[in-house]
Design a protein around this motif. Structure first.
Motif, PDB file in Angstrom:
ATOM      1  N   MET A  13       0.852  -1.180   0.000  1.00 38.70           N
ATOM      2  CA  MET A  13       0.000   0.000   0.000  1.00 38.70           C
ATOM      3  C   MET A  13       0.891   1.234   0.000  1.00 38.70           C
ATOM      4  N   ARG A  14       0.558   2.170  -0.848  1.00 42.43           N
ATOM      5  CA  ARG A  14       1.312   3.408  -0.973  1.00 42.43           C
ATOM      6  C   ARG A  14       0.864   4.413   0.081  1.00 42.43           C
ATOM      7  N   PRO A  15       1.790   5.161   0.696  1.00 42.98           N
ATOM      8  CA  PRO A  15       1.373   6.150   1.700  1.00 42.98           C
ATOM      9  C   PRO A  15       0.601   7.306   1.066  1.00 42.98           C
ATOM     10  N   CYS A  16      -0.215   7.948   1.861  1.00 42.68           N
ATOM     11  CA  CYS A  16      -0.962   9.112   1.393  1.00 42.68           C
ATOM     12  C   CYS A  16      -0.005  10.248   1.079  1.00 42.68           C
ATOM     13  N   PRO A  17      -0.380  11.122   0.145  1.00 46.64           N
ATOM     14  CA  PRO A  17       0.444  12.291  -0.139  1.00 46.64           C
ATOM     15  C   PRO A  17       0.590  13.161   1.108  1.00 46.64           C
ATOM     16  N   PRO A  18       1.604  14.014   1.125  1.00 46.62           N
ATOM     17  CA  PRO A  18       1.829  14.871   2.290  1.00 46.62           C
ATOM     18  C   PRO A  18       0.678  15.831   2.540  1.00 46.62           C
ATOM     19  N   ALA A  19       0.640  16.376   3.747  1.00 45.31           N
ATOM     20  CA  ALA A  19      -0.457  17.259   4.152  1.00 45.31           C
ATOM     21  C   ALA A  19      -0.580  18.485   3.254  1.00 45.31           C
ATOM     22  N   ALA A  20       0.509  18.903   2.634  1.00 46.49           N
ATOM     23  CA  ALA A  20       0.472  20.091   1.776  1.00 46.49           C
ATOM     24  C   ALA A  20      -0.209  19.814   0.440  1.00 46.49           C
ATOM     25  N   ALA A  21      -0.537  18.570   0.180  1.00 50.06           N
ATOM     26  CA  ALA A  21      -1.139  18.184  -1.097  1.00 50.06           C
ATOM     27  C   ALA A  21      -2.506  18.842  -1.288  1.00 50.06           C
ATOM     28  N   ARG A  22      -2.817  19.175  -2.542  1.00 52.72           N
ATOM     29  CA  ARG A  22      -4.147  19.680  -2.885  1.00 52.72           C
ATOM     30  C   ARG A  22      -5.079  18.492  -3.000  1.00 52.72           C
ATOM     31  N   ARG A  23      -6.291  18.672  -2.516  1.00 52.19           N
ATOM     32  CA  ARG A  23      -7.271  17.597  -2.445  1.00 52.19           C
ATOM     33  C   ARG A  23      -8.580  18.114  -2.981  1.00 52.19           C
ATOM     34  N   VAL A  24      -9.320  17.285  -3.746  1.00 49.03           N
ATOM     35  CA  VAL A  24     -10.642  17.674  -4.210  1.00 49.03           C
ATOM     36  C   VAL A  24     -11.640  16.587  -3.830  1.00 49.03           C
ATOM     37  N   ASP A  25     -12.774  17.019  -3.299  1.00 47.85           N
ATOM     38  CA  ASP A  25     -13.887  16.134  -2.964  1.00 47.85           C
ATOM     39  C   ASP A  25     -15.017  16.487  -3.923  1.00 47.85           C
ATOM     40  N   LEU A  26     -15.238  15.623  -4.915  1.00 44.46           N
ATOM     41  CA  LEU A  26     -16.252  15.869  -5.935  1.00 44.46           C
ATOM     42  C   LEU A  26     -17.597  15.332  -5.485  1.00 44.46           C
ATOM     43  N   ALA A  27     -18.649  16.091  -5.741  1.00 44.61           N
ATOM     44  CA  ALA A  27     -19.999  15.726  -5.288  1.00 44.61           C
ATOM     45  C   ALA A  27     -19.981  15.539  -3.777  1.00 44.61           C
ATOM     46  N   CYS A  28     -19.509  16.554  -3.084  1.00 47.78           N
ATOM     47  CA  CYS A  28     -19.244  16.483  -1.641  1.00 47.78           C
ATOM     48  C   CYS A  28     -20.496  16.448  -0.776  1.00 47.78           C
ATOM     49  N   GLY A  29     -21.652  16.796  -1.331  1.00 46.18           N
ATOM     50  CA  GLY A  29     -22.873  16.787  -0.529  1.00 46.18           C
ATOM     51  C   GLY A  29     -22.759  17.732   0.661  1.00 46.18           C
ATOM     52  N   ALA A  30     -23.131  17.253   1.825  1.00 39.94           N
ATOM     53  CA  ALA A  30     -23.109  18.070   3.042  1.00 39.94           C
ATOM     54  C   ALA A  30     -21.731  18.143   3.679  1.00 39.94           C
ATOM     55  N   GLY A  31     -20.714  17.597   3.013  1.00 46.23           N
ATOM     56  CA  GLY A  31     -19.340  17.760   3.483  1.00 46.23           C
ATOM     57  C   GLY A  31     -18.862  16.784   4.532  1.00 46.23           C
ATOM     58  N   ARG A  32     -19.549  15.686   4.701  1.00 46.90           N
ATOM     59  CA  ARG A  32     -19.152  14.713   5.728  1.00 46.90           C
ATOM     60  C   ARG A  32     -17.715  14.227   5.508  1.00 46.90           C
ATOM     61  N   HIS A  33     -17.403  13.797   4.286  1.00 46.52           N
ATOM     62  CA  HIS A  33     -16.046  13.340   4.004  1.00 46.52           C
ATOM     63  C   HIS A  33     -15.076  14.504   3.926  1.00 46.52           C
ATOM     64  N   THR A  34     -15.546  15.631   3.431  1.00 53.15           N
ATOM     65  CA  THR A  34     -14.704  16.818   3.333  1.00 53.15           C
ATOM     66  C   THR A  34     -14.138  17.189   4.696  1.00 53.15           C
ATOM     67  N   ALA A  35     -14.966  17.150   5.713  1.00 50.17           N
ATOM     68  CA  ALA A  35     -14.518  17.509   7.064  1.00 50.17           C
ATOM     69  C   ALA A  35     -13.405  16.579   7.542  1.00 50.17           C
ATOM     70  N   LEU A  36     -13.520  15.310   7.267  1.00 52.27           N
ATOM     71  CA  LEU A  36     -12.479  14.352   7.659  1.00 52.27           C
ATOM     72  C   LEU A  36     -11.187  14.607   6.894  1.00 52.27           C
ATOM     73  N   ILE A  37     -11.324  14.887   5.628  1.00 56.39           N
ATOM     74  CA  ILE A  37     -10.162  15.166   4.792  1.00 56.39           C
ATOM     75  C   ILE A  37      -9.464  16.435   5.260  1.00 56.39           C
ATOM     76  N   ALA A  38     -10.243  17.450   5.609  1.00 58.73           N
ATOM     77  CA  ALA A  38      -9.696  18.743   6.018  1.00 58.73           C
ATOM     78  C   ALA A  38      -8.883  18.649   7.311  1.00 58.73           C
ATOM     79  N   GLU A  39      -9.125  17.627   8.111  1.00 54.12           N
ATOM     80  CA  GLU A  39      -8.332  17.440   9.329  1.00 54.12           C
ATOM     81  C   GLU A  39      -6.889  17.082   9.003  1.00 54.12           C
ATOM     82  N   ARG A  40      -6.660  16.547   7.817  1.00 50.62           N
ATOM     83  CA  ARG A  40      -5.334  16.068   7.451  1.00 50.62           C
ATOM     84  C   ARG A  40      -4.631  16.919   6.396  1.00 50.62           C
ATOM     85  N   TYR A  41      -5.393  17.564   5.529  1.00 53.88           N
ATOM     86  CA  TYR A  41      -4.796  18.263   4.395  1.00 53.88           C
ATOM     87  C   TYR A  41      -4.956  19.768   4.505  1.00 53.88           C
TER      88      TYR A  41
END
Length: 116
Positions: A1-29
């Motif tokens: 398994m490859r490690p996740c990109p560094p925290a400085a990486a740009r991230r996009v959440d497509l069709a994010c809805g109410a942002g449930r996953h976005t909030a989790l992602i934002a804790e790391r990136y």
């Protein structure tokens, strides 16, 4: 398994809805772009899950431009009549070495990943 990109990486959440996953992602990136067609859902996401490192935007996932180290779409592909076209666009958003994740349209409950 490859490690996740560094925290400085740009991230996009497509069709994010109410942002449930976005909030989790934002804790790391450091930078997260969250896009959804529904202005109502974006407003809910902004209200419930505000974060200084998240840009919530109303728009079609096909209109997103740029390169991202991570491209995520949790549940929209099954609603799209041309899911293969959407997947190709998602791949085009991946920076070299980037990771992508979206549910499979065919076959029950799987995840489809793409790497550049």
């Amino acid at each position: 398994m490859r490690p996740c990109p560094p925290a400085a990486a740009r991230r996009v959440d497509l069709a994010c809805g109410a942002g449930r996953h976005t909030a989790l992602i934002a804790e790391r990136y450091e930078q997260v772009l969250a896009v959804d067609l529904s202005a109502e859902m974006i407003e809910i996401a902004r209200r419930r899950r505000p974060a200084v490192n998240v840009e919530y935007r109303v728009g079609d996932l096909h209109e997103v431009c740029g390169r991202f180290e991570l491209v995520f779409c949790s549940a929209a592909l099954h609603d799209l009549p041309e899911a293969d076209h959407a997947l190709e666009h998602m791949r085009s958003l991946l920076a070299p070495g980037g990771l992508g994740s979206a549910p499979r349209r065919r076959r029950a409950q799987g995840r489809r990943s793409a790497r550049r």
